[in-house]
Structures are given as C-alpha cells and as structure tokens.
Design a protein around this motif. Structure first.
Motif, PDB file in Angstrom:
ATOM      1  N   LYS A 155       0.808  -1.218   0.000  1.00 21.47           N
ATOM      2  CA  LYS A 155       0.000   0.000   0.000  1.00 21.47           C
ATOM      3  C   LYS A 155       0.841   1.268   0.000  1.00 21.47           C
ATOM      4  CE  LYS A 155      -4.141  -2.055   2.024  1.00 21.47           C
ATOM      5  NZ  LYS A 155      -5.211  -1.921   3.033  1.00 21.47           N
ATOM      6  N   GLY A 156       2.105   1.161   0.379  1.00 25.24           N
ATOM      7  CA  GLY A 156       2.984   2.320   0.370  1.00 25.24           C
ATOM      8  C   GLY A 156       3.402   2.757  -1.020  1.00 25.24           C
ATOM      9  N   ALA A 157       3.103   1.941  -2.040  1.00 29.64           N
ATOM     10  CA  ALA A 157       3.517   2.271  -3.408  1.00 29.64           C
ATOM     11  C   ALA A 157       2.569   3.258  -4.085  1.00 29.64           C
ATOM     12  CB  ALA A 157       3.587   0.999  -4.252  1.00 29.64           C
ATOM     13  N   GLN A 159      -0.030   6.684  -4.392  1.00 28.81           N
ATOM     14  CA  GLN A 159      -0.512   7.991  -3.929  1.00 28.81           C
ATOM     15  C   GLN A 159      -2.044   7.977  -3.861  1.00 28.81           C
ATOM     16  OE1 GLN A 159       0.260  11.222  -6.619  1.00 28.81           O
ATOM     17  NE2 GLN A 159       0.448   9.893  -8.398  1.00 28.81           N
ATOM     18  N   VAL A 160      -2.655   7.191  -4.736  1.00 29.22           N
ATOM     19  CA  VAL A 160      -4.096   6.914  -4.673  1.00 29.22           C
ATOM     20  C   VAL A 160      -4.257   5.413  -4.804  1.00 29.22           C
ATOM     21  CG1 VAL A 160      -6.332   7.246  -5.774  1.00 29.22           C
ATOM     22  CG2 VAL A 160      -4.697   9.146  -5.690  1.00 29.22           C
ATOM     23  N   TYR A 161      -4.805   4.769  -3.786  1.00 30.32           N
ATOM     24  CA  TYR A 161      -4.935   3.315  -3.787  1.00 30.32           C
ATOM     25  C   TYR A 161      -5.936   2.882  -4.851  1.00 30.32           C
ATOM     26  CZ  TYR A 161      -4.890  -1.370  -1.736  1.00 30.32           C
ATOM     27  OH  TYR A 161      -4.731  -2.717  -1.522  1.00 30.32           O
ATOM     28  N   PRO A 162      -5.620   1.849  -5.655  1.00 34.18           N
ATOM     29  CA  PRO A 162      -6.494   1.462  -6.771  1.00 34.18           C
ATOM     30  C   PRO A 162      -7.918   1.097  -6.398  1.00 34.18           C
ATOM     31  CG  PRO A 162      -4.333   0.477  -7.041  1.00 34.18           C
ATOM     32  CD  PRO A 162      -4.345   1.102  -5.679  1.00 34.18           C
ATOM     33  N   LEU A 320      -0.563  -4.669 -15.236  1.00 34.85           N
ATOM     34  CA  LEU A 320      -0.923  -3.306 -15.618  1.00 34.85           C
ATOM     35  C   LEU A 320      -0.708  -2.324 -14.470  1.00 34.85           C
ATOM     36  CD1 LEU A 320      -2.148  -1.537 -17.907  1.00 34.85           C
ATOM     37  CD2 LEU A 320      -4.379  -1.910 -16.819  1.00 34.85           C
ATOM     38  N   LEU A 321      -0.925  -2.791 -13.226  1.00 37.09           N
ATOM     39  CA  LEU A 321      -0.762  -1.916 -12.065  1.00 37.09           C
ATOM     40  C   LEU A 321       0.661  -1.925 -11.511  1.00 37.09           C
ATOM     41  CD1 LEU A 321      -4.115  -2.685 -10.227  1.00 37.09           C
ATOM     42  CD2 LEU A 321      -3.476  -0.536 -11.339  1.00 37.09           C
ATOM     43  N   SER A 322       1.533  -2.729 -12.092  1.00 34.07           N
ATOM     44  CA  SER A 322       2.934  -2.745 -11.659  1.00 34.07           C
ATOM     45  C   SER A 322       3.662  -1.526 -12.205  1.00 34.07           C
ATOM     46  CB  SER A 322       3.634  -4.017 -12.158  1.00 34.07           C
ATOM     47  OG  SER A 322       3.800  -3.961 -13.575  1.00 34.07           O
ATOM     48  N   ARG A 339       0.302   5.440  -8.913  1.00 33.11           N
ATOM     49  CA  ARG A 339       1.529   5.014  -8.236  1.00 33.11           C
ATOM     50  C   ARG A 339       2.419   6.220  -7.918  1.00 33.11           C
ATOM     51  NH1 ARG A 339       3.039  -0.618  -8.512  1.00 33.11           N
ATOM     52  NH2 ARG A 339       5.047   0.126  -7.755  1.00 33.11           N
ATOM     53  N   LYS A 340       3.225   6.088  -6.858  1.00 27.67           N
ATOM     54  CA  LYS A 340       4.167   7.136  -6.481  1.00 27.67           C
ATOM     55  C   LYS A 340       5.425   7.135  -7.349  1.00 27.67           C
ATOM     56  CE  LYS A 340       3.028   7.179  -1.521  1.00 27.67           C
ATOM     57  NZ  LYS A 340       3.552   6.893  -0.159  1.00 27.67           N
ATOM     58  N   ASP A 341       5.784   5.955  -7.877  1.00 27.99           N
ATOM     59  CA  ASP A 341       7.064   5.825  -8.576  1.00 27.99           C
ATOM     60  C   ASP A 341       6.948   6.005 -10.087  1.00 27.99           C
ATOM     61  OD1 ASP A 341       5.630   3.517  -9.022  1.00 27.99           O
ATOM     62  OD2 ASP A 341       7.099   2.147  -8.164  1.00 27.99           O
ATOM     63  N   ILE A 342       5.866   6.629 -10.557  1.00 27.90           N
ATOM     64  CA  ILE A 342       5.667   6.896 -11.985  1.00 27.90           C
ATOM     65  C   ILE A 342       5.574   8.404 -12.187  1.00 27.90           C
ATOM     66  CG2 ILE A 342       4.229   6.448 -14.003  1.00 27.90           C
ATOM     67  CD1 ILE A 342       5.410   3.931 -12.832  1.00 27.90           C
ATOM     68  N   PRO A 343       6.324   8.974 -13.141  1.00 28.47           N
ATOM     69  CA  PRO A 343       6.223  10.421 -13.386  1.00 28.47           C
ATOM     70  C   PRO A 343       4.877  10.800 -13.989  1.00 28.47           C
ATOM     71  CG  PRO A 343       7.734   9.379 -14.951  1.00 28.47           C
ATOM     72  CD  PRO A 343       7.340   8.321 -13.969  1.00 28.47           C
ATOM     73  N   ASP A 344       4.529  12.070 -13.906  1.00 31.71           N
ATOM     74  CA  ASP A 344       3.315  12.590 -14.534  1.00 31.71           C
ATOM     75  C   ASP A 344       3.630  12.834 -16.006  1.00 31.71           C
ATOM     76  OD1 ASP A 344       1.055  13.892 -15.376  1.00 31.71           O
ATOM     77  OD2 ASP A 344       0.939  15.237 -13.653  1.00 31.71           O
TER      78      ASP A 344
END
Length: 383
Positions: A155-157, A159-162, A320-322, A339-344
């Motif tokens: 869940k720490g991954a 910014q908005v939980y799926p 897909l959510l990885s 996800r937090k680890d993906i750029p905008d």
C-alpha cells in the motif's frame, strides 16, 4: 676353495634376504598408501532465501494457469491504436499470453457483456472504462473481485490506492483523471476562458459548448451529478446550461476531435483521457478549472464474472498496475498514475490547478451509476 666360496655366498644370502624382503614390503606398503585418494569433503551450501509463502505459491499457480489459458480478452475504452498495440505486445513478450483488445464506448461494452452473460457466451475477461460504468456493471453481478492480486499488497507504493472507487476489489483504478472543461485555444483567447458553469448559461456561449450525450455516455455524470450531490452547483444552473443550445456528441472521442477542429468552443465534463494524447499532434486544446469544482477520479478496469480466462485476467491486472505496466501504458497515453514511482506524463496544457478538487467516493460512484441508469440528465435537459 670353491666349496668355501659357495658356503660364503650362502651365508650372505641367508643374512640379507630377510632384510630385502622387509624393505620390499615396506616400499610396497608406502607406494600403496601414496596412491589412495581420500574423498574431498564438499562444503554444505545453505540458502538465505526463505521458503515461498502460501500466498506466493498460490500466485504462482495463477501464473501457471494463465499461461495455460494463453489468452485474455479486454473490452476497452482507452487502449486504442498504438496504446493497445504497445500494451498487448509487452504483456505477450513477458508471459507468452495473447491480448485481444476490443474497443468501444463504456455503455455499449457494458450492455454487450450483460448479453454475453445471459447467453452464457462470454467473450470478455476484462472491461476498461470509467468507474461509473464499471459500478453499473458490478451492480448487475457482472464483475468479480480482484482485490487479492499481489501488486495491491504494497500500500505504500500508491498515492491513490487502486480500490478507491470500490473497496471490495471489483473496480481497480489504473489512471488518474480530472473532470472539468476543455477549450479550443484558437477560438477562446487567453484571459477570456469561462470561470464557472454558471457563466456557461450566458448568451455569449449559446450554441458554442458541447458535452457527451448523457443517454449514451456516463462521463458527464461524473462532473455534473457529483457537483450537484455535494451542493457545489444547483440544478437550475445545470438545466440552464442545457437550454443554452448545448451540443451533444455521441462519445468522448468524437467530441474531442470536433473541439480540436473548431466545431465547438468548449467541451464540458470530460477528462484529459481523450485529449492529452492529441496534444502531441499539436491539437489546440487546453484544460480549464471551473469554480464549482474539478472532480478527481480515474479510469479503471474490472474482471468479468464468468470470463473464459480468469487467471490470465488476474495476471494482466497485476501487470498493468505494476511499475513496468504503468510506465508503458501511461507514457503512451500521456497521463498520470496512481503510483508514487511513476512520473506525470501529461503535457502542460492538460494540467490544471483546481479551484476545488472533489474526489469521488464509493458512494459517489454508486449514485452516479444509478443516475445514469435512470437517465437523470436526459430527462432534465428535455424539460
């Protein structure tokens, strides 16, 4: 003389033969011992890795079963053209599973799945659409939960939980979206953009604004029904906007294309999903914030109840959510990730600073699905 010599020789032999025998025996013994190879003790190899857990073993069975199924079919609103091609090729290369993507409008796909389920001739394994359409399908028993896939455990991954749109795990958000309004920058000069929905009821905008037809598209409900429910806009204002010769388009893609061509000045109630990729081609479109509020939600996916490839469907959702899947998918669409680890990846004209950000809840999604089913906006604008 000869006899003495013989006797002496015999005496010497009697003395030295035992000694020679001992020496030979000793030499033979030493030689034998030297040729014996002692076994080399092998070092004991120990692993620091813990044994697989029960959940890991269970997931491996899903992966193995998915490979045996060999295919997954997706009814999708967003995986069109090069985006769908990139997704299907990447997943097939990783797992050897064929991805068949059939594109269409959310409402049409939901109805198609319902008919398939009634006939027991299901084709779809997954449906990709906005959460309102998926909630509409879920309420009729058309979806199953995928809340146990491994990618959701960290869940720490996020910014908005799926599972923000549905905590039971039927609807998994894979893309963050903001519903507001878009303008044609060639027709609406900088500084002359409308600031509110109230302003869109003025004669200046008569016949110049458009929305997707609420008889076929649930997108407009995400913005207007949500703002109405939270009392950020009143029903009279929404009615007046509709009476201001509001143009209705059959779907979001057509509406956005017409906006870029200059058929409309402004498009209300759509997200950056349809127009962000068009900005790469120089489309004169820009997102604007409305004072009543910007509704934050996401595009999502759900596994279909009774789908022919249930394990492949779960495996695709997990991929897909990885980080790998999200990077490939959202870069191709020029959108942003939960996800937090993906750029905008959104271009600047697609990014807005809301006056008020309204995040959809489970209750909002359920109510929007109900209003779409009852055709609330269709009836309101026919008055």
């Amino acid at each position: 003389m000869c006899a003495r010599t013989t006797a002496l020789t015999l005496l010497i032999l009697l003395i030295f033969l035992p000694l020679l025998a001992c020496t030979a025996s000793s030499t033979h013994s030493t030689s034998t011992e030297a040729t014996v190879t002692k076994p080399v003790e092998q070092p004991t190899i120990t692993s620091n890795l813990p044994p697989p857990s029960a959940s890991e073993i269970a997931w491996q069975k899903v992966v193995d079963s998915a490979r045996q199924e060999g295919k997954v079919t997706i009814y999708s609103y967003s995986m069109v053209g090069d985006v769908g091609l990139a997704v299907s090729q990447a997943f097939h290369q990783k797992y050897g599973i064929t991805v068949d993507i059939i594109t269409g409008r959310g409402a049409e796909m939901a109805q198609r799945i319902k008919m398939e389920q009634l006939r027991r001739e299901l084709v779809a394994d997954l449906m990709d659409a906005n959460p309102t359409q998926l909630m509409y399908l879920k309420e009729s028993g058309g979806t199953v939960s995928s809340g146990d896939i491994p990618v959701l455990q960290d869940k720490g991954a996020w910014q908005v939980y799926p599972l923000v749109a549905d905590n039971q795990g039927h609807i998994l958000v894979h893309t963050l979206l903001n519903y507001s309004a878009n303008i044609n920058t060639k027709l609406v000069p900088a500084g002359e953009e409308p600031k509110s929905i109230k302003e869109l009821t003025q004669p200046r905008w008569k016949g110049k604004i458009a929305a997707t037809d609420p008889a076929f598209s649930s997108g407009i409900y995400i913005l207007l029904a949500t703002l109405l429910r939270h009392n950020f806009v009143d029903q009279e204002t929404v009615l007046s906007m509709g009476k201001n010769d509001l143009q209705l388009s059959v779907n979001a893609q057509t509406a956005t294309t017409e906006l870029a061509r200059g058929t409309y000045y402004l498009l209300v109630g759509l997200s950056e999903l349809t127009f962000a990729p068009m900005l790469k081609e120089g489309a004169p479109i820009k997102a604007i914030a409305l004072q009543e509020g910007t509704v934050a939600t996401g595009n999502a996916m759900a596994a279909i109840n009774g789908g022919p490839h249930p394990n492949a469907a779960k495996l695709f959702l997990n991929w897909l959510l990885s980080q790998e899947g999200q990077t490939l998918f959202l870069r191709a669409q020029a959108l942003s990730s939960p996800r937090k680890d993906i750029p905008d990846f959104r271009p600047l004209p697609a990014q807005i600073k809301p006056y008020r950000l309204v995040a959809l809840t489970d209750e909002d999604e359920q109510e929007n699905a109900r209003l779409f089913r009852e055709q609330f906006l269709v009836k309101l604008w026919k008055k």
